[in-house]
Design a protein around this motif. Structure first.
Motif: not given
Length: 300
Positions: A19-23
Motif C-alpha cells: 500500500l502506498s501513501l503519497s501527498g
C-alpha cells in the motif's frame, strides 16, 4: 529446525500486498492512524507497526518503509479487503492519497549467512536501492521491495514457505484475515519489536493500547511452537494444551511452516505458560508441540 542458508538466498513472496501513501500530508496522516512513530522515519528507514480499530484490535500488522516521496506498507494480502477502506476513510480530509499498488512492486525475502556483507557491497550506504528499499527485519534477514521493472539480484531462489518458517523462527508476526479484529498489538509482540510508540500521541485505538501497557491489562502474547503434525496445518486451527490426562483449548494457529511432519507455528497464548507445556492440534490428537524460545524479551 530451519537452518539459514550458507549464502544469501532470494525468496519471491506472492502473499504480500503493498500500500502506498503519497501527498504532502502523508506522514502527518499516517501518524494519526498507526501504532509506530511515522514522523521519526527518514528516507530509507523502516519499522514494524500495526493499524487498529477504535477498540485497539488489529486490522493489520505491517512493515512501514519511507521511500522519501511516498510511504509503503507491506502486509499480508488477505488483510487488504477490510484494512484498506479503514486506512482510506479519513484520507479524504487530508492531502494524502492511499492506494493498493501491489501490481507496481515485487516483494522478496533475503536471508543467508553473509547477507550484511552482500548488502554493503551491492546496496551501499542506506537502504534505498533501484527505486525500492531493503528493510532489515532480523539478523541476516531482510525484505526487498523493488519496482516491477527493476533488475533482480543474481542470487539462488528459495521457497515462500521456507521464508515463512524463517520469519516464525525470528518471532516476527504475520496475521491473516481470519484473525482481523481479535488481537491488540501487544498480543503479537509489536511492542517488543519496536512497533509501538507510547510517546507519539494519539492514533486509532491508542487509549486501549496504552492501557494494556500501563495498567497491565494484557495477559497474552505471541509464542512460537515447534513439533510434529501428522496432517496439514491450517490458519485458525484450534490448539490445546495438556493438563494431566486432559486437554484444554489454548488458542489458534496464527501462521505456520510445515515440511513433512516437522512444523513451526505461531499462536497467541496466555503469558503465564510453563516452559515445558505440551500442546497439540485439536484435529490432530497425535500431534505434539512445545514452546520454542523467542529471540527477544517480551516487554510490556
Amino acid at each position: 529446525m530451519l537452518t539459514i542458508a550458507s549464502t544469501p538466498v532470494l525468496y519471491p513472496l506472492t502473499d504480500r500486498a503493498v500500500l502506498s501513501l503519497s501527498g504532502e500530508d502523508r506522514v502527518k496522516y499516517l501518524q494519526g492512524q498507526v501504532t509506530c512513530d511515522v514522523a521519526a522515519l527518514e528516507a530509507g528507514d523502516a519499522t514494524p507497526g500495526g493499524h487498529c480499530d477504535s477498540k485497539g484490535k488489529l486490522w493489520a500488522p505491517f512493515w512501514l518503509a519511507n521511500l522519501g516521496e511516498q510511504l509503503l506498507l507491506l502486509l499480508n494480502r488477505s488483510l487488504v479487503a477490510r484494512q484498506l477502506p479503514e486506512l482510506k476513510k479519513f484520507a479524504v480530509f487530508a492531502k494524502t492519497d492511499v492506494e493498493d499498488v501491489s501490481e507496481r512492486w515485487q516483494v522478496f525475502g533475503l536471508a543467508g549467512e553473509g547477507l550484511s556483507h552482500w548488502l554493503n557491497h551491492h546496496v551501499g550506504d542506506g537502504n534505498l536501492w533501484q527505486g525500492g528499499i531493503v528493510i532489515p527485519v532480523a539478523a541476516e534477514h531482510a525484505l526487498l521491495v523493488l519496482p516491477v521493472e527493476a533488475e533482480l539480484p543474481e542470487l539462488p531462489r528459495g521457497s515462500e514457505q521456507e521464508w515463512l518458517g524463517l520469519m516464525i523462527q525470528a518471532g516476527l508476526p504475520d496475521m491473516s484475515a481470519e484473525h482481523q479484529g481479535e488481537y491488540i498489538p501487544q498480543m503479537l509482540n509489536l511492542q517488543a519489536l519496536g512497533g509501538i510508540s507510547f510517546t507519539k500521541g494519539c492514533y486509532m485505538g491508542q487509549e486501549i493500547v496504552a492501557r494494556a501497557k500501563y495498567r497491565g491489562a494484557n495477559k497474552k502474547a505471541m509464542f512460537v511452537l515447534v513439533g510434529k503434525a501428522t496432517d496439514k496445518i491450517a490458519v485458525n486451527q484450534d490448539l490445546e494444551l495438556q493438563l494431566g490426562d486432559n486437554w484444554r483449548r489454548a488458542g489458534t494457529v496464527l501462521s505456520h511452516w510445515q515440511q513433512g511432519e516437522d512444523c513451526l507455528l505461531t499462536a497467541v497464548l496466555n503469558k503465564d505458560l510453563d516452559a515445558d507445556t505440551v500442546f497439540r492440534l485439536k484435529d490432530q490428537p497425535d500431534s505434539r508441540l512445545q514452546l520454542h524460545p523467542l529471540p527477544y524479551d517480551l516487554v510490556d
